[in-house]
Design a protein around this motif. Structure first.
Motif, PDB file in Angstrom:
ATOM      1  N   ARG A  34       0.729  -1.179   0.027  1.00  0.00           N
ATOM      2  CA  ARG A  34      -0.005  -0.017  -0.146  1.00  0.00           C
ATOM      3  C   ARG A  34       0.707   1.141  -0.012  1.00  0.00           C
ATOM      4  N   GLU A  35       1.894   1.349   1.035  1.00  0.00           N
ATOM      5  CA  GLU A  35       2.557   2.492   0.861  1.00  0.00           C
ATOM      6  C   GLU A  35       3.546   2.625  -0.361  1.00  0.00           C
ATOM      7  N   ILE A  36       4.036   1.763  -0.761  1.00  0.00           N
ATOM      8  CA  ILE A  36       4.779   1.653  -2.066  1.00  0.00           C
ATOM      9  C   ILE A  36       3.970   2.316  -3.397  1.00  0.00           C
ATOM     10  N   TYR A  37       2.698   1.595  -3.490  1.00  0.00           N
ATOM     11  CA  TYR A  37       2.073   2.089  -4.526  1.00  0.00           C
ATOM     12  C   TYR A  37       1.572   3.949  -4.190  1.00  0.00           C
ATOM     13  N   THR A  38       1.058   4.002  -3.040  1.00  0.00           N
ATOM     14  CA  THR A  38       0.670   5.380  -2.852  1.00  0.00           C
ATOM     15  C   THR A  38       1.849   6.489  -2.996  1.00  0.00           C
ATOM     16  N   ALA A  67      -2.865   4.927  -9.332  1.00  0.00           N
ATOM     17  CA  ALA A  67      -3.752   4.944  -8.514  1.00  0.00           C
ATOM     18  C   ALA A  67      -4.813   3.754  -8.234  1.00  0.00           C
ATOM     19  N   GLN A  68      -4.973   3.047  -9.323  1.00  0.00           N
ATOM     20  CA  GLN A  68      -5.519   1.758  -9.476  1.00  0.00           C
ATOM     21  C   GLN A  68      -5.014   0.500  -8.452  1.00  0.00           C
ATOM     22  N   LEU A  69      -3.670   0.548  -8.679  1.00  0.00           N
ATOM     23  CA  LEU A  69      -2.856  -0.188  -7.973  1.00  0.00           C
ATOM     24  C   LEU A  69      -2.986   0.171  -6.427  1.00  0.00           C
ATOM     25  N   GLU A 118     -11.710   3.234  -2.326  1.00  0.00           N
ATOM     26  CA  GLU A 118     -12.907   4.098  -3.203  1.00  0.00           C
ATOM     27  C   GLU A 118     -12.369   5.475  -3.739  1.00  0.00           C
ATOM     28  N   GLY A 119     -11.609   6.065  -2.633  1.00  0.00           N
ATOM     29  CA  GLY A 119     -10.920   7.588  -3.085  1.00  0.00           C
ATOM     30  C   GLY A 119     -10.078   7.464  -4.012  1.00  0.00           C
ATOM     31  N   SER A 131      -8.499   7.639  -9.907  1.00  0.00           N
ATOM     32  CA  SER A 131      -7.827   7.108 -11.187  1.00  0.00           C
ATOM     33  C   SER A 131      -8.953   7.011 -12.322  1.00  0.00           C
ATOM     34  N   LEU A 132     -10.099   6.795 -12.106  1.00  0.00           N
ATOM     35  CA  LEU A 132     -11.249   7.055 -12.952  1.00  0.00           C
ATOM     36  C   LEU A 132     -11.250   8.404 -13.628  1.00  0.00           C
TER      37      LEU A 132
END
Length: 416
Positions: free
Chosen positions: A127-131, A162-164, A179-180, A185-186
């Motif tokens: 989570r932290e990596i992707y963020t 953002a999807q990851l 969800e945010g 990402s959308l």
């Protein structure tokens, strides 16, 4: 007479149509807060957003014409929408403010490498990596200088990242954060004019809705439509398989079967151009897994068991989270077939794999399975399984991973 502004006319039309901001958010797939900012003039819409609001309010092009946007990418608004800190390292801008295709290629390769971590680690680990990747790319978009094609490519990369990050938050149990990020990402995918990524963003939102009691099948269908007929075969396979799952969870067997058929048909087609990296894992095994899970949740064990057994035979234990989740569906199917001992053995294998995985979902799924065993509480294999479950190692739940106001439904967790 003064020409009305976009904010005032949007607000007027919405009220004339009898819609609340929440109602408008549901049909435009933008957040209520963002739509409020458009109505108050705090933010200006992109041309794409203006057209979506125009369509939703049946404004016949009036709102689209009133929208005033400056040339280029709306960098500051993207940063604000992501809710990111202002002071982030400029690691990718060390060579200067100009951003070209070489930087985009570097980001694409890096995102592809990081995506593969999800095969082996749970969301609590990634989570932290992707963020951090989302934050770095957002900062690049905010401060870099680039042409329009490069800007759209950067937005598409941001949408993937953002999807990851949203998926990792979802896997860790933080639904609000997930969800945010999915909605962010959308928005990025739409502004990048990437229809396939837009479809994938809607598919992720459908996951959220299945978990929180929303209209998952409708959104999953919208995902297939958003990608359109020009999407590559693997993309269309993925979106239709996900739609099949949404309809299966809703108990609509004919619709689930229809989307399974469409998805597996596209799986056999050859692409006339490269597939995006974010569908690299979509193959015949994934098709069998999704097929088996759909029939399992529809309580059709004779259909579910053969395909799940065949697919799981190819799965390595190093993919512990996914294999544990898939085994949980196989255990459910065995129980539906009244094969209690086989069901318990399969669930035991899943418990052994799930121990210590950085994901809340395997244990939640397996707890649901244990609840189903209540009528067989005195059977020896059930007693042994419950003892194993009680002794199984678990990782501490992350702070912030519980979302107040959202009702979790463990039976509806999507394993990938």
């Amino acid at each position: 007479m003064t020409e009305p502004s976009f904010p005032s006319r949007m607000r007027q039309l919405r009220r004339e149509r009898g819609l609340s901001l929440r109602d408008l958010a549901k049909v435009t797939y933008h957040g209520k807060t963002y739509l409020h900012e458009l109505e108050t003039g705090a933010k200006s819409p992109t041309p794409q957003t203006a057209r979506r609001v125009d369509d939703a309010l049946q404004a016949a092009g009036e709102l689209a014409a009133l929208a005033t946007t400056s040339p280029g990418i709306r960098r500051r608004e993207l940063v604000a929408a992501a809710g990111l800190a202002a002071a982030l390292p400029h690691t990718l801008l060390a060579h200067g403010r100009r951003v070209g295709t070489a930087t985009s290629a570097q980001l694409i390769e890096r995102t592809a490498r990081l995506r593969r971590l999800d095969n082996y680690l749970g969301g609590a680990d990634t989570r932290e990596i992707y963020t951090a990747e989302v934050e770095a790319t957002t900062r690049l978009i905010q401060n870099g200088a680039y042409n329009q094609p490069t800007g759209r490519q950067l937005l598409a990369i941001l949408a993937e990242q953002a999807q990851l990050a949203g998926w990792a938050a979802f896997d860790a149990g933080d639904h609000r954060d997930a969800e945010g990020k999915f909605r962010f990402s959308l928005a990025a995918a739409r502004d990048a004019e990437d229809r396939a990524l837009t479809g994938n963003g809607l598919a992720f939102l459908a996951y959220q809705q299945l978990t929180t009691g929303g209209r998952g099948p409708d959104t999953a269908s919208a995902a297939c439509e958003a990608a359109g007929s020009t999407a590559t075969p693997r993309v269309r396979t993925l979106l239709h398989l996900r739609a099949a799952w949404a309809f299966a969870v809703a108990g609509d067997a004919p619709a689930a079967d229809r989307h399974l058929g469409i998805g597996t048909t596209f799986l056999s087609q050859r692409a006339d151009r490269p597939e995006p990296d974010w569908v690299y894992w979509v193959d015949s095994t994934e098709g069998e897994i999704m097929t088996g899970r759909c029939w399992a949740v529809l309580h059709r064990p004779l259909r579910a068991i053969p395909v799940l057994e065949r697919a799981l035979a190819t799965f390595c234990d190093t993919q512990a989270r996914d294999k544990a989740l898939y085994l949980s569906w196989l255990a459910d199917a065995y129980l539906d077939a009244n094969e209690v001992e086989q069901a318990c053995q399969t669930a035991a294998d899943a418990f052994r794999l799930a121990g210590g995985v950085g994901s809340v979902r395997p244990v939640q799924r397996l707890q649901t399975f244990l609840d189903r065993l209540e009528p067989f509480a005195t059977v020896s294999c059930v007693v042994e399984l419950r003892a194993l479950a009680a002794a199984a190692p678990t990782r501490p739940r992350l702070s912030g991973s519980t979302t107040p106001g959202i009702q979790e439904n463990p039976e509806r967790w999507e394993p990938r």
